[in-house]
Design a protein around this motif. Structure first.
Motif, PDB file in Angstrom:
ATOM      1  N   ALA A 155       0.835  -1.209   0.000  1.00 27.02           N
ATOM      2  CA  ALA A 155       0.000   0.000   0.000  1.00 27.02           C
ATOM      3  C   ALA A 155       0.865   1.253   0.000  1.00 27.02           C
ATOM      4  N   LYS A 156       1.924   1.238   0.774  1.00 27.95           N
ATOM      5  CA  LYS A 156       2.800   2.413   0.869  1.00 27.95           C
ATOM      6  C   LYS A 156       3.514   2.702  -0.445  1.00 27.95           C
ATOM      7  N   SER A 157       3.789   1.662  -1.216  1.00 31.37           N
ATOM      8  CA  SER A 157       4.519   1.852  -2.468  1.00 31.37           C
ATOM      9  C   SER A 157       3.605   2.119  -3.663  1.00 31.37           C
ATOM     10  N   SER A 158       2.290   1.968  -3.478  1.00 32.20           N
ATOM     11  CA  SER A 158       1.352   2.156  -4.588  1.00 32.20           C
ATOM     12  C   SER A 158       0.992   3.616  -4.771  1.00 32.20           C
ATOM     13  N   PRO A 159       0.905   4.089  -6.003  1.00 29.62           N
ATOM     14  CA  PRO A 159       0.520   5.486  -6.255  1.00 29.62           C
ATOM     15  C   PRO A 159      -0.824   5.864  -5.656  1.00 29.62           C
ATOM     16  N   ASP A 160      -1.760   4.902  -5.596  1.00 24.98           N
ATOM     17  CA  ASP A 160      -3.076   5.199  -5.034  1.00 24.98           C
ATOM     18  C   ASP A 160      -3.121   4.963  -3.525  1.00 24.98           C
ATOM     19  N   GLY A 161      -2.023   4.511  -2.948  1.00 26.83           N
ATOM     20  CA  GLY A 161      -1.932   4.351  -1.501  1.00 26.83           C
ATOM     21  C   GLY A 161      -2.662   3.160  -0.926  1.00 26.83           C
ATOM     22  N   VAL A 162      -3.008   2.182  -1.773  1.00 21.70           N
ATOM     23  CA  VAL A 162      -3.734   1.020  -1.267  1.00 21.70           C
ATOM     24  C   VAL A 162      -3.155  -0.285  -1.790  1.00 21.70           C
ATOM     25  N   ALA A 163      -3.340  -1.328  -1.006  1.00 18.84           N
ATOM     26  CA  ALA A 163      -3.193  -2.706  -1.450  1.00 18.84           C
ATOM     27  C   ALA A 163      -4.584  -3.319  -1.369  1.00 18.84           C
ATOM     28  N   ARG A 164      -4.822  -4.343  -2.145  1.00 23.06           N
ATOM     29  CA  ARG A 164      -6.190  -4.870  -2.261  1.00 23.06           C
ATOM     30  C   ARG A 164      -6.258  -6.360  -1.929  1.00 23.06           C
ATOM     31  N   VAL A 165      -7.300  -6.713  -1.214  1.00 24.43           N
ATOM     32  CA  VAL A 165      -7.629  -8.116  -0.945  1.00 24.43           C
ATOM     33  C   VAL A 165      -9.011  -8.363  -1.526  1.00 24.43           C
ATOM     34  N   VAL A 166      -9.098  -9.313  -2.434  1.00 25.23           N
ATOM     35  CA  VAL A 166     -10.340  -9.586  -3.154  1.00 25.23           C
ATOM     36  C   VAL A 166     -10.786 -11.008  -2.822  1.00 25.23           C
ATOM     37  N   ASN A 167     -11.888 -11.137  -2.099  1.00 20.89           N
ATOM     38  CA  ASN A 167     -12.409 -12.444  -1.700  1.00 20.89           C
ATOM     39  C   ASN A 167     -13.481 -12.919  -2.671  1.00 20.89           C
ATOM     40  N   THR A 168     -13.263 -14.070  -3.272  1.00 27.50           N
ATOM     41  CA  THR A 168     -14.263 -14.630  -4.180  1.00 27.50           C
ATOM     42  C   THR A 168     -15.325 -15.360  -3.368  1.00 27.50           C
ATOM     43  N   SER A 169     -16.514 -14.797  -3.346  1.00 25.26           N
ATOM     44  CA  SER A 169     -17.651 -15.404  -2.661  1.00 25.26           C
ATOM     45  C   SER A 169     -18.572 -16.007  -3.723  1.00 25.26           C
TER      46      SER A 169
END
Length: 313
Positions: A155-169
């Protein structure tokens, strides 16, 4: 009427406004796809590789993963990396996370995509949990927990300031309103449940886990979402009775369709602001199951999972 409408619109979605061509350049992004050797996961990995991401395929069968990596290299010219992971064994989950953390300092997107549906009722995880909940929810929870430092760094290194967790339900998450903790291990209460009821429960668990993760870590840069990828033809149906599968098959779409919604969540600019949302085919948002938004139930589930994995840390 609300449930019927939701099931109908998720089963027969309109044409997607998002395609894999809309994925931005992912150079420098490190991404994990659990279950990335087949079905929706493989199509997800294919699109990510085609847009220059560094992709780890986390799965348990070396031969199948090797074949998938070879296939994807032929199709994209890029080579994914095998990360051995058996979500039904918490020891394997820990080893996989440790291997990844030994190789990478940052993780930008985690697709918790793998799953099992409607296995025989007597099938359990290595630690004796219901196979569906233990694999689909608890295994992914522990894997994600161990990767939190890498996600925070991503997240700190991303231009948008986020890392993402995507749960497949799944749309199955709409069909139940609670998690019966008495059925998550091999109890008499569990044996009285049908395999499909236990599947519904695990898919609600995916939603609750994503929402609680988002509540706890959004202000630190981790955005978590859950989604129904659609009714997709894949090996997820391998335990279904042949007659049920034959009837169900008329509502199935190719795996490439199933990858669309999670790719939208994991790669698009809009995805950076989707934390806590439930997404539906193809690349749309929905209210989802009100039970999935229950902070009390989500907190209880998080506490239960924390207690169960504590012995393996």
């Amino acid at each position: 009427m609300g449930l019927v409408y939701s099931l109908y619109t998720e089963t027969f979605p309109p044409r997607s406004k998002f395609t894999s061509d809309d994925i931005p350049d992912l150079s420098g992004k490190v991404i994990i796809v659990t279950g990335g050797n087949s079905g929706i996961g493989k199509e997800t990995a294919k699109a990510l590789l085609a847009h220059n991401a560094k992709v780890y395929i986390a799965a348990r069968n070396p031969e199948r993963v090797k074949q998938a990596i070879d296939d994807l290299k032929q199709q994209t010219g890029k080579e994914a990396i095998f990360l051995p992971l058996d979500l039904s064994d918490l020891h394997s989950v820990k080893a996989a996370a440790e291997e990844f953390n030994g190789k990478e300092k940052e993780l930008h997107v985690l697709f918790n995509n793998a799953g099992v549906m409607m296995p025989p009722i007597d099938m359990l995880t290595a630690q004796g949990y219901d196979l569906q909940f233990g694999t689909n929810v608890l295994g992914h929870f522990y894997f994600t927990k161990l990767l939190i430092p890498a996600l925070l760094a991503g997240a700190k290194s991303s231009p948008d300031g986020v890392a993402r967790v995507v749960n497949t339900s799944s749309s199955a998450s709409l069909l139940t309103s609670d998690v019966d903790f008495n059925t998550l291990t091999d109890t008499e209460a569990r044996k009285k449940k049908s395999s499909i009821n236990l599947y519904w429960q695990s898919k609600l668990g995916n939603v609750l886990f994503a929402n609680e993760l988002n509540r706890r870590y959004r202000d630190q840069g981790i955005v978590a979402t859950s989604l129904n990828p659609g009714n997709i033809d894949s090996n997820l149906q391998r335990y279904m009775h042949w007659f049920s599968y034959t009837v169900f098959s008329f509502m199935l779409y190719p795996a490439s369709y199933g990858a669309l919604t999670q790719l939208w969540a994991g790669t698009s600019a809009e995805g950076a602001n989707m934390g806590g949302q439930y997404l539906i085919p193809w690349a749309r948002t929905s209210q989802g199951n009100v039970a999935g938004k229950d902070p009390v139930l989500a907190g209880e589930l998080w506490k239960w999972m924390e207690e169960k994995v504590q012995a393996y840390e």
